[in-house]
Design a protein around this motif. Structure first.
Motif, PDB file in Angstrom:
ATOM      1  N   CYS A  28       0.843  -1.196   0.000  1.00  0.00           N
ATOM      2  CA  CYS A  28       0.000   0.000   0.000  1.00  0.00           C
ATOM      3  C   CYS A  28       0.877   1.243   0.000  1.00  0.00           C
ATOM      4  O   CYS A  28       1.835   1.336   0.751  1.00  0.00           O
ATOM      5  N   PRO A  29       0.560   2.222  -0.846  1.00  0.00           N
ATOM      6  CA  PRO A  29       1.341   3.459  -0.845  1.00  0.00           C
ATOM      7  C   PRO A  29       1.168   4.205   0.482  1.00  0.00           C
ATOM      8  O   PRO A  29       0.090   4.226   1.066  1.00  0.00           O
ATOM      9  N   VAL A  30       2.241   4.788   0.948  1.00  0.00           N
ATOM     10  CA  VAL A  30       2.233   5.556   2.187  1.00  0.00           C
ATOM     11  C   VAL A  30       2.849   6.914   1.891  1.00  0.00           C
ATOM     12  O   VAL A  30       3.935   7.001   1.310  1.00  0.00           O
ATOM     13  N   GLN A  31       2.153   7.976   2.266  1.00  0.00           N
ATOM     14  CA  GLN A  31       2.677   9.312   2.053  1.00  0.00           C
ATOM     15  C   GLN A  31       3.733   9.595   3.113  1.00  0.00           C
ATOM     16  O   GLN A  31       3.518   9.362   4.303  1.00  0.00           O
ATOM     17  N   VAL A  32       4.913  10.077   2.691  1.00  0.00           N
ATOM     18  CA  VAL A  32       5.997  10.387   3.620  1.00  0.00           C
ATOM     19  C   VAL A  32       6.533  11.783   3.314  1.00  0.00           C
ATOM     20  O   VAL A  32       6.370  12.300   2.204  1.00  0.00           O
ATOM     21  N   LEU A  33       7.145  12.378   4.295  1.00  0.00           N
ATOM     22  CA  LEU A  33       7.872  13.630   4.124  1.00  0.00           C
ATOM     23  C   LEU A  33       9.341  13.313   4.342  1.00  0.00           C
ATOM     24  O   LEU A  33       9.698  12.677   5.329  1.00  0.00           O
ATOM     25  N   VAL A  34      10.190  13.745   3.450  1.00  0.00           N
ATOM     26  CA  VAL A  34      11.612  13.447   3.549  1.00  0.00           C
ATOM     27  C   VAL A  34      12.364  14.742   3.821  1.00  0.00           C
ATOM     28  O   VAL A  34      12.196  15.729   3.106  1.00  0.00           O
ATOM     29  N   THR A  35      13.176  14.722   4.869  1.00  0.00           N
ATOM     30  CA  THR A  35      14.019  15.865   5.213  1.00  0.00           C
ATOM     31  C   THR A  35      15.463  15.462   5.009  1.00  0.00           C
ATOM     32  O   THR A  35      15.924  14.484   5.593  1.00  0.00           O
ATOM     33  N   PHE A  36      16.191  16.179   4.181  1.00  0.00           N
ATOM     34  CA  PHE A  36      17.598  15.880   3.966  1.00  0.00           C
ATOM     35  C   PHE A  36      18.407  16.466   5.116  1.00  0.00           C
ATOM     36  O   PHE A  36      18.292  17.646   5.431  1.00  0.00           O
ATOM     37  N   ILE A  37      19.218  15.631   5.723  1.00  0.00           N
ATOM     38  CA  ILE A  37      20.077  16.070   6.814  1.00  0.00           C
ATOM     39  C   ILE A  37      21.459  16.292   6.227  1.00  0.00           C
ATOM     40  O   ILE A  37      22.158  15.355   5.871  1.00  0.00           O
ATOM     41  N   GLU A  38      21.822  17.549   6.093  1.00  0.00           N
ATOM     42  CA  GLU A  38      23.108  17.898   5.497  1.00  0.00           C
ATOM     43  C   GLU A  38      24.056  18.305   6.610  1.00  0.00           C
ATOM     44  O   GLU A  38      23.839  19.303   7.287  1.00  0.00           O
ATOM     45  N   GLU A  39      25.082  17.521   6.786  1.00  0.00           N
ATOM     46  CA  GLU A  39      26.070  17.842   7.804  1.00  0.00           C
ATOM     47  C   GLU A  39      27.119  18.742   7.184  1.00  0.00           C
ATOM     48  O   GLU A  39      27.684  18.435   6.138  1.00  0.00           O
ATOM     49  N   GLU A  40      27.374  19.864   7.851  1.00  0.00           N
ATOM     50  CA  GLU A  40      28.365  20.793   7.363  1.00  0.00           C
ATOM     51  C   GLU A  40      29.749  20.208   7.571  1.00  0.00           C
ATOM     52  O   GLU A  40      30.030  19.609   8.596  1.00  0.00           O
ATOM     53  N   SER A  41      30.606  20.379   6.608  1.00  0.00           N
ATOM     54  CA  SER A  41      31.955  19.861   6.761  1.00  0.00           C
ATOM     55  C   SER A  41      32.711  20.680   7.801  1.00  0.00           C
ATOM     56  O   SER A  41      32.432  21.854   8.027  1.00  0.00           O
ATOM     57  N   LEU A  42      33.676  20.041   8.452  1.00  0.00           N
ATOM     58  CA  LEU A  42      34.485  20.736   9.452  1.00  0.00           C
ATOM     59  C   LEU A  42      35.290  21.858   8.827  1.00  0.00           C
ATOM     60  O   LEU A  42      35.523  22.885   9.458  1.00  0.00           O
ATOM     61  N   ILE A  43      35.683  21.694   7.561  1.00  0.00           N
ATOM     62  CA  ILE A  43      36.448  22.735   6.872  1.00  0.00           C
ATOM     63  C   ILE A  43      35.603  23.989   6.719  1.00  0.00           C
ATOM     64  O   ILE A  43      36.057  25.099   6.995  1.00  0.00           O
ATOM     65  N   THR A  44      34.342  23.826   6.304  1.00  0.00           N
ATOM     66  CA  THR A  44      33.450  24.965   6.138  1.00  0.00           C
ATOM     67  C   THR A  44      33.217  25.656   7.476  1.00  0.00           C
ATOM     68  O   THR A  44      33.251  26.882   7.565  1.00  0.00           O
ATOM     69  N   THR A  45      32.980  24.875   8.520  1.00  0.00           N
ATOM     70  CA  THR A  45      32.757  25.437   9.849  1.00  0.00           C
ATOM     71  C   THR A  45      33.988  26.187  10.325  1.00  0.00           C
ATOM     72  O   THR A  45      33.891  27.288  10.859  1.00  0.00           O
ATOM     73  N   HIS A  46      35.153  25.611  10.125  1.00  0.00           N
ATOM     74  CA  HIS A  46      36.410  26.239  10.548  1.00  0.00           C
ATOM     75  C   HIS A  46      36.637  27.547   9.782  1.00  0.00           C
ATOM     76  O   HIS A  46      36.997  28.568  10.366  1.00  0.00           O
ATOM     77  N   ARG A  47      36.397  27.514   8.469  1.00  0.00           N
ATOM     78  CA  ARG A  47      36.579  28.716   7.643  1.00  0.00           C
ATOM     79  C   ARG A  47      35.624  29.826   8.089  1.00  0.00           C
ATOM     80  O   ARG A  47      36.002  30.988   8.178  1.00  0.00           O
ATOM     81  N   ARG A  48      34.379  29.461   8.388  1.00  0.00           N
ATOM     82  CA  ARG A  48      33.407  30.455   8.843  1.00  0.00           C
ATOM     83  C   ARG A  48      33.860  31.071  10.168  1.00  0.00           C
ATOM     84  O   ARG A  48      33.735  32.267  10.388  1.00  0.00           O
ATOM     85  N   GLY A  49      34.398  30.244  11.050  1.00  0.00           N
ATOM     86  CA  GLY A  49      34.901  30.742  12.332  1.00  0.00           C
ATOM     87  C   GLY A  49      36.051  31.715  12.138  1.00  0.00           C
ATOM     88  O   GLY A  49      36.135  32.741  12.814  1.00  0.00           O
ATOM     89  N   GLN A  50      36.957  31.410  11.205  1.00  0.00           N
ATOM     90  CA  GLN A  50      38.078  32.308  10.918  1.00  0.00           C
ATOM     91  C   GLN A  50      37.591  33.640  10.359  1.00  0.00           C
ATOM     92  O   GLN A  50      38.091  34.704  10.732  1.00  0.00           O
ATOM     93  N   GLN A  51      36.608  33.584   9.468  1.00  0.00           N
ATOM     94  CA  GLN A  51      36.065  34.817   8.903  1.00  0.00           C
ATOM     95  C   GLN A  51      35.394  35.663   9.979  1.00  0.00           C
ATOM     96  O   GLN A  51      35.553  36.887  10.003  1.00  0.00           O
ATOM     97  N   MET A  52      34.657  35.018  10.867  1.00  0.00           N
ATOM     98  CA  MET A  52      33.995  35.744  11.941  1.00  0.00           C
ATOM     99  C   MET A  52      35.022  36.396  12.868  1.00  0.00           C
ATOM    100  O   MET A  52      34.871  37.554  13.261  1.00  0.00           O
ATOM    101  N   ALA A  53      36.085  35.674  13.180  1.00  0.00           N
ATOM    102  CA  ALA A  53      37.130  36.226  14.037  1.00  0.00           C
ATOM    103  C   ALA A  53      37.797  37.430  13.380  1.00  0.00           C
ATOM    104  O   ALA A  53      38.089  38.431  14.044  1.00  0.00           O
TER     105      ALA A  53
END
Length: 91
Positions: A28-53
């Motif tokens: 039987c078909p079942v209606q679902v909602l799909v949420t993509f969980i995108e984990e930010e890379s550590l490089i992106t997080t680190h770069r953002r921290g450097q820019q903020m500093a």
């Protein structure tokens, strides 16, 4: 009632990561909602921290907020509201 089950999307098929109720398994078909969980890379997080500093360092060097009294600023920008059931005695 919304229920959440972990799954991995492979192409156009969902591969369930945990056991689901019998009501979801079957033809039987079942209606679902799909949420993509995108984990930010550590490089992106680190770069953002450097820019903020760097931006904060520039603000400190230019003394951008030197003419602002933090206590006065807080009092002016804070907006208290009455809590339910509380009587305002300020009058």
């Amino acid at each position: 009632m919304l229920r959440t089950f972990r799954a991995i999307l492979k192409g156009n098929l969902l591969e369930w990561q945990e056991e689901v109720n019998q009501g979801l398994q079957g033809d039987c078909p079942v209606q679902v909602l799909v949420t993509f969980i995108e984990e930010e890379s550590l490089i992106t997080t680190h770069r953002r921290g450097q820019q903020m500093a760097a931006v904060l360092e520039q603000l400190a060097q230019t003394q951008a907020f030197s003419g602002i009294d933090p206590l006065v600023w807080q009092r002016e920008s804070r907006q208290d509201r009455e809590r339910p059931g509380e009587v305002n005695d300020a009058t």
